[in-house]
Design an enzyme around this catalytic site. Sequence first.
Site, PDB file in Angstrom:
ATOM      1  N   ASN A  40       3.201  -6.889  13.529  1.00 39.51           N
ATOM      2  CA  ASN A  40       2.886  -5.436  13.680  1.00 39.51           C
ATOM      3  C   ASN A  40       3.082  -5.186  15.116  1.00 39.51           C
ATOM      4  OD1 ASN A  40       1.305  -3.041  14.090  1.00 39.51           O
ATOM      5  ND2 ASN A  40       0.242  -3.495  12.358  1.00 39.51           N
ATOM      6  N   PRO A  41       3.552  -4.224  15.888  1.00 40.88           N
ATOM      7  CA  PRO A  41       3.952  -3.849  17.276  1.00 40.88           C
ATOM      8  C   PRO A  41       2.695  -3.700  17.866  1.00 40.88           C
ATOM      9  CG  PRO A  41       4.898  -2.031  15.890  1.00 40.88           C
ATOM     10  CD  PRO A  41       4.208  -2.970  14.938  1.00 40.88           C
ATOM     11  N   CYS A  94      -1.086  19.035 -21.942  1.00 41.88           N
ATOM     12  CA  CYS A  94      -2.729  19.228 -22.176  1.00 41.88           C
ATOM     13  C   CYS A  94      -2.756  20.495 -21.297  1.00 41.88           C
ATOM     14  CB  CYS A  94      -3.491  18.079 -21.744  1.00 41.88           C
ATOM     15  SG  CYS A  94      -3.363  17.880 -19.852  1.00 41.88           S
ATOM     16  N   ASP A 112       6.031   4.851  -1.222  1.00 40.69           N
ATOM     17  CA  ASP A 112       7.548   5.648  -1.179  1.00 40.69           C
ATOM     18  C   ASP A 112       8.345   4.680  -2.031  1.00 40.69           C
ATOM     19  OD1 ASP A 112       7.992   2.771   0.266  1.00 40.69           O
ATOM     20  OD2 ASP A 112       7.761   3.691   2.206  1.00 40.69           O
ATOM     21  N   HIS A 159      -1.239   1.742  -4.369  1.00 38.55           N
ATOM     22  CA  HIS A 159      -1.743   2.875  -4.340  1.00 38.55           C
ATOM     23  C   HIS A 159      -0.808   4.127  -5.060  1.00 38.55           C
ATOM     24  CE1 HIS A 159      -3.834   1.953  -0.126  1.00 38.55           C
ATOM     25  NE2 HIS A 159      -4.472   1.562  -1.196  1.00 38.55           N
ATOM     26  N   GLN A 209       0.844  -1.247  -0.087  1.00 34.41           N
ATOM     27  CA  GLN A 209       0.025   0.019  -0.018  1.00 34.41           C
ATOM     28  C   GLN A 209       0.947   1.233   0.002  1.00 34.41           C
ATOM     29  OE1 GLN A 209      -3.447  -0.464   3.114  1.00 34.41           O
ATOM     30  NE2 GLN A 209      -1.647  -1.887   3.513  1.00 34.41           N
ATOM     31  N   ASN A 210       2.131   0.894   0.143  1.00 33.83           N
ATOM     32  CA  ASN A 210       2.965   1.952   0.358  1.00 33.83           C
ATOM     33  C   ASN A 210       3.549   2.783  -0.812  1.00 33.83           C
ATOM     34  OD1 ASN A 210       3.260   1.855   3.005  1.00 33.83           O
ATOM     35  ND2 ASN A 210       5.185   0.684   2.938  1.00 33.83           N
ATOM     36  N   THR A 263       0.586  -2.927   8.657  1.00 32.27           N
ATOM     37  CA  THR A 263      -0.778  -2.244   8.217  1.00 32.27           C
ATOM     38  C   THR A 263      -1.684  -2.263   9.292  1.00 32.27           C
ATOM     39  OG1 THR A 263      -2.466  -2.065   6.281  1.00 32.27           O
ATOM     40  CG2 THR A 263      -1.202  -4.400   6.900  1.00 32.27           C
ATOM     41  N   SER A 264      -2.363  -1.346   9.324  1.00 34.70           N
ATOM     42  CA  SER A 264      -3.479  -1.289  10.193  1.00 34.70           C
ATOM     43  C   SER A 264      -4.599  -2.012   9.771  1.00 34.70           C
ATOM     44  CB  SER A 264      -3.965   0.343  10.525  1.00 34.70           C
ATOM     45  OG  SER A 264      -4.288   0.937   9.369  1.00 34.70           O
TER      46      SER A 264
HETATM   47  P1  NAD Z   1      -1.304   2.817   8.804  1.00 38.27           P
HETATM   48  O1  NAD Z   1      -0.768   4.293   9.150  1.00 38.27           O
HETATM   49  O2  NAD Z   1      -2.876   3.101   8.795  1.00 38.27           O
HETATM   50  O3  NAD Z   1      -0.976   1.818   9.823  1.00 38.27           O
HETATM   51  C1  NAD Z   1       0.427   1.579  10.379  1.00 38.27           C
HETATM   52  C2  NAD Z   1       0.643   0.356  10.792  1.00 38.27           C
HETATM   53  O4  NAD Z   1       1.980   0.102  10.865  1.00 38.27           O
HETATM   54  C3  NAD Z   1       0.023   0.344  12.259  1.00 38.27           C
HETATM   55  O5  NAD Z   1      -0.797  -0.816  12.333  1.00 38.27           O
HETATM   56  C4  NAD Z   1       1.432   0.317  13.280  1.00 38.27           C
HETATM   57  O6  NAD Z   1       1.009  -0.502  14.470  1.00 38.27           O
HETATM   58  C5  NAD Z   1       2.249  -0.512  12.316  1.00 38.27           C
HETATM   59  N1  NAD Z   1       3.715  -0.036  12.419  1.00 38.27           N
HETATM   60  C6  NAD Z   1       4.294   1.153  13.131  1.00 38.27           C
HETATM   61  N2  NAD Z   1       5.579   0.837  13.101  1.00 38.27           N
HETATM   62  C7  NAD Z   1       5.745  -0.419  12.644  1.00 38.27           C
HETATM   63  C8  NAD Z   1       7.012  -1.105  12.618  1.00 38.27           C
HETATM   64  N3  NAD Z   1       8.334  -0.516  12.735  1.00 38.27           N
HETATM   65  N4  NAD Z   1       7.012  -2.369  12.141  1.00 38.27           N
HETATM   66  C9  NAD Z   1       5.886  -2.964  11.794  1.00 38.27           C
HETATM   67  N5  NAD Z   1       4.649  -2.190  11.930  1.00 38.27           N
HETATM   68  C10 NAD Z   1       4.773  -1.150  12.256  1.00 38.27           C
HETATM   69  O7  NAD Z   1      -0.777   2.443   7.351  1.00 38.27           O
HETATM   70  P2  NAD Z   1      -1.531   1.613   6.247  1.00 38.27           P
HETATM   71  O8  NAD Z   1      -2.146   0.278   6.847  1.00 38.27           O
HETATM   72  O9  NAD Z   1      -0.764   1.473   5.340  1.00 38.27           O
HETATM   73  O10 NAD Z   1      -2.744   2.418   5.690  1.00 38.27           O
HETATM   74  C11 NAD Z   1      -2.743   3.580   5.519  1.00 38.27           C
HETATM   75  C12 NAD Z   1      -2.444   4.272   4.228  1.00 38.27           C
HETATM   76  O11 NAD Z   1      -1.149   4.965   4.198  1.00 38.27           O
HETATM   77  C13 NAD Z   1      -2.192   3.398   2.938  1.00 38.27           C
HETATM   78  O12 NAD Z   1      -2.898   3.904   1.891  1.00 38.27           O
HETATM   79  C14 NAD Z   1      -0.682   3.950   2.264  1.00 38.27           C
HETATM   80  O13 NAD Z   1      -0.738   4.354   1.021  1.00 38.27           O
HETATM   81  C15 NAD Z   1      -0.293   5.318   3.040  1.00 38.27           C
HETATM   82  N6  NAD Z   1       0.897   5.674   3.489  1.00 38.27           N
HETATM   83  C16 NAD Z   1       2.086   5.208   2.801  1.00 38.27           C
HETATM   84  C17 NAD Z   1       3.295   5.483   3.379  1.00 38.27           C
HETATM   85  C18 NAD Z   1       4.384   5.317   2.690  1.00 38.27           C
HETATM   86  O14 NAD Z   1       4.438   5.037   1.479  1.00 38.27           O
HETATM   87  N7  NAD Z   1       5.415   4.884   3.357  1.00 38.27           N
HETATM   88  C19 NAD Z   1       3.251   6.533   4.518  1.00 38.27           C
HETATM   89  C20 NAD Z   1       2.153   6.848   5.219  1.00 38.27           C
HETATM   90  C21 NAD Z   1       1.073   6.480   4.634  1.00 38.27           C
END
Ligand code: NAD
Length: 246
Positions: free
Chosen positions: A219-220, A156, A111, A126, A108-109, A194-195
């Site tokens: 996940n922590p 465009c 980055d 995403h 979903q990232n 991921t949450s």
């Molecule tokens: P989220 O922010 O909702 O959840 C992050 C999850 O990661 C949480 O459950 C948290 O407990 C866990 N977490 C935190 N630190 C961790 C670690 N060191 N190791 C393992 N888990 C850890 O993010 P999501 O579920 O990806 O969904 C939200 C949206 O955020 C997505 O659509 C994504 O595209 C976007 N997003 C992406 C980035 C990126 O590309 N790096 C950054 C911020 C948000």
Amino acid sequence: MPPEDDRKRARALLDGATAVAVLTGAGISAESGIPTFRDALTGLWEKFRPEELATPEAFLANPKLVWDWYAWRREQVAMALPNAGHVALVAIEEACRDRGVDFTLITQNVDGLHELAGTRRLVELHGNIRRVKCFDHGHAVKSWPATDGVPACPHCGSLLRPDVVWFGESLPGVALTQALAASQSCEVFLCVGTSTVVEPAASLPFMALEEGAKVIEVNPTRTPLTGRATIAIAGSAGEVLPDLLL
Ligand code: NAD
């Protein structure tokens, strides 16, 4: 069950699987210094409301605010490097390939750190914040002149925007199809950082469970998946994933 036994069981599951799917979220990049959306104190949404920034409506209402916010995030991403979690997933993919095992990493990232680490079979659900396209037609644009406002598309003239999926927008069709196929056909589904609340990605581990896959969560903190996962390992991606190497 003692934590070490969970890791041993997870290693055995990964080792014996004939098809592996991985889903990652913002948590895997936290140890690369990129804030997640929801973590208290460091979360980007602590300062901004998502509906003010990450929707097409928000962009049309205030393109400069949204463009500048993404430019700031793009700078953060440009400085970040893959961490031990990203690297471990590359090693798991290589081990799968050596054994002729199907492997797909769905992220979903936005980055680009999985690609930078060397993941080969990657599905970006995403989009990617490093890419830019135009708002009206989706023309991909590689460079644009510096301006105080929002740059325009050279093809465009419409405004440029990040090539990411905003709230309320559809996911790229091919990526979604690949993600669904991998989730529904895998034997082991590894869900990292991921949450599991942003749909449709959040449903993928549950679909895998319904199809009979074993689901391992890393996940922590607890998520809606934790109680349903076959194995839930409470820990950070950078610490746990290297311990799951086959
Ligand atoms: P989220 O922010 O909702 O959840 C992050 C999850 O990661 C949480 O459950 C948290 O407990 C866990 N977490 C935190 N630190 C961790 C670690 N060191 N190791 C393992 N888990 C850890 O993010 P999501 O579920 O990806 O969904 C939200 C949206 O955020 C997505 O659509 C994504 O595209 C976007 N997003 C992406 C980035 C990126 O590309 N790096 C950054 C911020 C948000």
